[in-house]
Design an enzyme around this catalytic site. Structure first.
Site, short mmCIF file in Angstrom:
data_model
loop_
_atom_site.label_atom_id
_atom_site.label_comp_id
_atom_site.label_asym_id
_atom_site.label_seq_id
_atom_site.Cartn_x
_atom_site.Cartn_y
_atom_site.Cartn_z
N HIS A 1 0.82 -1.22 0.00
CA HIS A 1 0.00 0.00 0.00
C HIS A 1 0.84 1.26 0.00
O HIS A 1 0.36 2.32 0.38
CB HIS A 1 -0.96 -0.02 1.20
CG HIS A 1 -2.04 -1.04 1.03
ND1 HIS A 1 -2.78 -1.51 2.09
CD2 HIS A 1 -2.50 -1.70 -0.06
CE1 HIS A 1 -3.66 -2.41 1.64
NE2 HIS A 1 -3.49 -2.55 0.34
N CYS B 1 5.80 13.39 -13.93
CA CYS B 1 6.79 12.56 -14.66
C CYS B 1 6.86 11.13 -14.14
O CYS B 1 7.70 10.34 -14.59
CB CYS B 1 8.17 13.23 -14.57
SG CYS B 1 8.92 13.11 -12.93
N ASN C 1 -2.79 -11.82 16.53
CA ASN C 1 -3.53 -10.57 16.57
C ASN C 1 -4.01 -10.26 17.98
O ASN C 1 -4.23 -11.19 18.77
CB ASN C 1 -4.72 -10.65 15.60
CG ASN C 1 -5.11 -9.28 15.05
OD1 ASN C 1 -4.28 -8.54 14.52
ND2 ASN C 1 -6.38 -8.92 15.22
C1 BV8 Z 1 -8.62 -2.09 -4.85
C2 BV8 Z 1 -2.80 2.94 2.74
C3 BV8 Z 1 -9.25 -2.28 -7.11
C4 BV8 Z 1 -3.41 4.24 3.10
C5 BV8 Z 1 -4.72 1.47 2.78
C6 BV8 Z 1 -15.61 0.37 -3.39
C7 BV8 Z 1 -14.83 1.18 -4.20
C8 BV8 Z 1 -13.47 0.92 -4.40
C9 BV8 Z 1 -12.89 -0.17 -3.77
C10 BV8 Z 1 -13.69 -0.95 -2.96
C11 BV8 Z 1 -15.03 -0.70 -2.76
N1 BV8 Z 1 -15.53 -1.64 -1.92
C12 BV8 Z 1 -14.52 -2.48 -1.56
C13 BV8 Z 1 -13.43 -2.07 -2.21
C14 BV8 Z 1 -12.13 -2.66 -2.13
C15 BV8 Z 1 -11.37 -1.83 -1.10
C16 BV8 Z 1 -11.75 -2.35 0.27
O1 BV8 Z 1 -11.35 -3.45 0.61
N2 BV8 Z 1 -12.53 -1.55 1.01
C17 BV8 Z 1 -12.95 -1.98 2.35
C18 BV8 Z 1 -13.15 -0.72 3.22
C19 BV8 Z 1 -14.23 -2.78 2.21
N3 BV8 Z 1 -9.97 -2.03 -1.39
C20 BV8 Z 1 -9.33 -1.17 -2.20
O2 BV8 Z 1 -9.80 -0.13 -2.61
C21 BV8 Z 1 -7.92 -1.61 -2.61
N4 BV8 Z 1 -7.81 -1.46 -4.02
O3 BV8 Z 1 -9.50 -2.84 -4.52
O4 BV8 Z 1 -8.35 -1.75 -6.14
C22 BV8 Z 1 -8.65 -2.02 -8.41
C23 BV8 Z 1 -8.63 -3.05 -9.33
C24 BV8 Z 1 -8.11 -2.82 -10.57
C25 BV8 Z 1 -7.59 -1.57 -10.89
C26 BV8 Z 1 -7.61 -0.53 -9.95
C27 BV8 Z 1 -8.15 -0.76 -8.70
C28 BV8 Z 1 -6.84 -0.73 -2.01
C29 BV8 Z 1 -6.96 -0.66 -0.52
C30 BV8 Z 1 -5.75 0.05 0.03
C31 BV8 Z 1 -6.17 1.28 0.81
N5 BV8 Z 1 -5.00 1.80 1.53
N6 BV8 Z 1 -3.61 1.89 3.37
C32 BV8 Z 1 -3.00 4.67 4.47
O5 BV8 Z 1 -2.27 3.93 5.17
O6 BV8 Z 1 -3.41 5.78 4.85
S1 BV8 Z 1 -5.76 0.47 3.62
C33 BV8 Z 1 -5.36 0.38 5.29
O7 BV8 Z 1 -6.46 -0.22 5.99
C34 BV8 Z 1 -4.23 -0.58 5.61
O8 BV8 Z 1 -3.20 -0.48 4.68
C35 BV8 Z 1 -4.86 -1.94 5.63
O9 BV8 Z 1 -4.84 -2.53 4.35
C36 BV8 Z 1 -6.29 -1.64 5.95
C37 BV8 Z 1 -6.72 -2.27 7.26
O10 BV8 Z 1 -5.89 -1.78 8.22
P1 BV8 Z 1 -5.14 -2.78 9.25
O11 BV8 Z 1 -3.69 -2.73 8.90
O12 BV8 Z 1 -5.77 -4.12 9.30
O13 BV8 Z 1 -5.39 -2.00 10.59
P2 BV8 Z 1 -6.75 -1.97 11.41
O14 BV8 Z 1 -6.69 -0.74 12.28
O15 BV8 Z 1 -7.92 -2.19 10.52
O16 BV8 Z 1 -6.60 -3.27 12.32
C38 BV8 Z 1 -5.53 -3.34 13.23
C39 BV8 Z 1 -5.54 -4.75 13.80
O17 BV8 Z 1 -4.44 -4.88 14.65
C40 BV8 Z 1 -6.80 -5.04 14.62
O18 BV8 Z 1 -7.30 -6.31 14.26
C41 BV8 Z 1 -6.28 -5.05 16.06
O19 BV8 Z 1 -6.92 -6.05 16.85
C42 BV8 Z 1 -4.83 -5.43 15.88
N7 BV8 Z 1 -3.94 -4.88 16.89
C43 BV8 Z 1 -4.03 -3.65 17.49
N8 BV8 Z 1 -2.99 -3.53 18.37
C44 BV8 Z 1 -2.26 -4.68 18.29
C45 BV8 Z 1 -2.85 -5.53 17.35
N9 BV8 Z 1 -2.37 -6.75 17.06
C46 BV8 Z 1 -1.25 -7.14 17.72
N10 BV8 Z 1 -0.62 -6.38 18.63
C47 BV8 Z 1 -1.09 -5.16 18.95
N11 BV8 Z 1 -0.45 -4.41 19.87
#
Ligand code: BV8
Length: 228
Positions: free
Chosen positions: A109, A120, A201
């Site tokens: 990502h 560019c 996790n």
């Molecule tokens: C794609 C960078 C297609 C940015 C990120 C409608 C329109 C468009 C797309 C979609 C749509 N509906 C669905 C989609 C697909 C979409 C998607 O999945 N949406 C979700 C909301 C349903 N995905 C996309 O858009 C992806 N692209 O599909 O492209 C395409 C195809 C062809 C051509 C062109 C395009 C791209 C998604 C990438 C977005 N960018 N990050 C930034 O960082 O600001 S996403 C971001 O959130 C992260 O990178 C990660 O991927 C995601 C989830 O985050 P997590 O890392 O899991 O963190 P989170 O807070 O959620 O969870 C933390 C976990 O850690 C918890 O479980 C917690 O319990 C645990 N934890 C906490 N503390 C600890 C711990 N574990 C251990 N120890 C601890 N101490």
């Protein structure tokens, strides 16, 4: 440590939480009354580039102030010592895996410490704010954006990732909620390729039921214990 030959490790924001970097779901993905899904999109950047640049300038300075934790260090040790294939696919935009010493790291990502020129197409290592619209070092145009994959944009190196997942003997997911695709679908691809699957996790995730085993706890404890 199992005797698996090829390992793919997927990390998410949870592995960097104990380094002080906010996760997305802890604060319900809210930032200054905006949902991350609203701020981290090309449409949001087109609509309000200053807001989005500020969001990533804030994230970049947080990354620069953070330090790797015991989980990053344990994975780096595994990376150094593991004789088979090993790939750390991270969803995180921080460089804590690399600063802990890991080398086989892929940022699907993008990276907070990289800027991408829309004029560019050059990418540059970047540690300064982008909010004041600096010129691209290559072409001079004021057209730099965060080198981040936003929602609706294609993650980086997907073919390489899927090739590694389908060749893996073991797939380990660390610190991710399984909320975002395609990353959340890797465990199914690993299972179809007959790999063992392990989740480390803090809480159960949206994908926990898909793993052979889920261990719950902080990454700084679970990851070193697993690597040993
Ligand atoms: C794609 C960078 C297609 C940015 C990120 C409608 C329109 C468009 C797309 C979609 C749509 N509906 C669905 C989609 C697909 C979409 C998607 O999945 N949406 C979700 C909301 C349903 N995905 C996309 O858009 C992806 N692209 O599909 O492209 C395409 C195809 C062809 C051509 C062109 C395009 C791209 C998604 C990438 C977005 N960018 N990050 C930034 O960082 O600001 S996403 C971001 O959130 C992260 O990178 C990660 O991927 C995601 C989830 O985050 P997590 O890392 O899991 O963190 P989170 O807070 O959620 O969870 C933390 C976990 O850690 C918890 O479980 C917690 O319990 C645990 N934890 C906490 N503390 C600890 C711990 N574990 C251990 N120890 C601890 N101490």
């Amino acid at each position: 440590m199992t005797s698996s030959r090829n390992i793919v490790i997927l990390t998410g924001a949870g592995i960097s939480a104990e380094s002080g970097l906010a996760t997305f779901r802890a604060e319900d993905g809210l930032w200054e009354e905006h949902r991350v899904e609203d701020v981290a999109t090309p449409e949001a950047f087109a609509r309000d580039p200053v807001l989005v640049q500020r969001f990533y300038d804030m994230r970049r300075s947080a990354v620069l102030a953070a330090q790797p934790n015991a989980a990053h260090r344990a994975l780096a040790r595994l990376d150094r010592e593991w004789p088979g294939d090993l790939l750390i696919v991270t969803q995180n935009i921080d460089d804590l895996h690399e600063r802990a010493g890991a080398t086989r790291v892929l940022h699907m990502h993008g990276e907070a410490l990289s800027a991408w020129c829309m004029a560019c197409d050059a990418r540059h290592p970047w540690r300064e704010p982008l909010g004041d619209n600096p010129p691209c070092p290559a072409c001079g145009m004021a057209a730099l954006r965060p080198d981040i994959v936003w929602f609706g944009e294609m993650p980086y190196q997907m073919e390489r990732i899927l090739a590694a997942v389908t060749r893996a003997d073991l797939f380990v997911s660390i610190g991710t909620s399984g909320a975002v695709y395609p990353a959340a679908g890797f465990v199914q691809a690993a299972t179809e390729a007959r790999a063992g699957t392990l989740e480390l996790n803090l809480d159960r995730s949206l994908g926990s039921r898909l793993f052979d085993e889920t261990r719950l706890g902080p990454a700084s404890a679970l990851v070193p214990a697993w690597v040993e």
